[in-house]
Design an enzyme around this catalytic site. Sequence first.
Site: not given
Ligand code: FCB
Length: 469
Positions: A179, A368
Amino acid sequence: MDDIATPTLTASTDPFPEFPSDFRWGTATAAYQIEGAWNEDGKGPSSWDTFVRQPGKIAGAQTGDIACDHYHRWESDLDLMANLGVNAYRFSVAWSRVLPTGSAPHNDAGLAFYDRLIDGMLARGIDPYVTLHHWDLPQALEDRGGWQTRETAERFADYAALMGERLGDRVSSWITLNEPFVLATFGYSFGTHAPGRTLFLSVYPVVHHLLLGHGLAVQALRAAGVTAPIGITNNLTPVWALTDSDGDRAAAERLDTLYNRQWLEPILLGTQPIDPEVAYPGSDTSCVQPGDAEIIATPIDFLGVNFYNPQQVKAPGEGNPMGFELVDITGVPRTGFDWPVVPSALTDRLVSLRDSYGDQLPPLYITENGTSVADHVDSDGRVRDPFRWAYLDRHLRAIADAMEVGVDVRGYFCWSFMDNFEWAEGYDQRFGLVYVDFDTQQRIPKDSFRWYRQVVTGNAAGIVPGVQA
Ligand code: FCB
């Protein structure tokens, strides 16, 4: 009043979709959020070690000094992960654990930790998916300007080469950056994450050096003999215009470009959709050198997509230099973080990626996805988190919908394996499938852990389960 209007979230009762038998089922974590041992065995300080010590930056003045103490508990954590049944695990390397000052000499004890971890995963049938940089920059590099400088991009490539040489024989897939939008925006523009700089619209050199660092790292990994797939993880957030008005649509386009396209198109297409002079007034744009665009466009093998929620915007008010104003999405369930839950936005996002980039789009992984819940341990010792597994259920179905119309998704990594240090929110936002008691370090698998195990193992066995926790 809001509570009454907020719909609840439940899992679907329809048969669970079938995923391909070679689908990667995993969980994800990041070094600073779980490892602890912040100054042990020769590790150097990182930008997060420094940032958490600044007053007022983290909820409750919490730090990741100990976090989940995973550095010492990695073996039992991997046993628990094996029990979950996943076949892949996405974790990150703490750059300053292996290179305490960000560049040579390396720290043998730090490298040995990742050797042990990876060997432990392989012994349990879990494929290592390694993220090289999940926001914790060696402080020595940050002291010299961090991602504002070209030097950091170059040191990142050296670090990637070292990791490729050392771990390349065992790693299944490499992710350069996690990110970069969040790192640039919250870390360098607004200062709510490490390193806490407030460059606002002068942040363009950070954007450029992150992209450059990514491209250099891909090349360095390849030069180190890595043959495994290499990619990058972006939080590709759908941006909605509040209304169809020209102003709102222009605002949505502006945020979509900043959030998504400026991080994707230089890599996938070799073009930058923004004119830095216009998008970042006040930024020094002399950081761009001849040949950079080609480095950034070095081919990648997959794209990691992090998805939590869509974002809605409207036209900015008078004097707002950002070009958009955020507007809450209402009428949908909300997570512990108060994020709106809109699973269909994930389907739309995946399909629109395919439609926008066609053949230029490599295979996708959901690197994620998950939700925070105000979990607690019931008197019988169980953690009941129906909201979390409903969230996962709905998002997995949304992914299956995209795959059904031909989007190439190869795997899914639930965020997160266990509750951990949630950056500026400290330990207050729990995202784990495993509950962590941060006083005792006790791990308690939640109901969602058992639910996810059914999904993962059922899929591996070719069963389409009517999944319940
Ligand atoms: C994302 C991050 C991860 C975690 C999630 C909830 O943006 O990459 O580390 O904090 O959010």
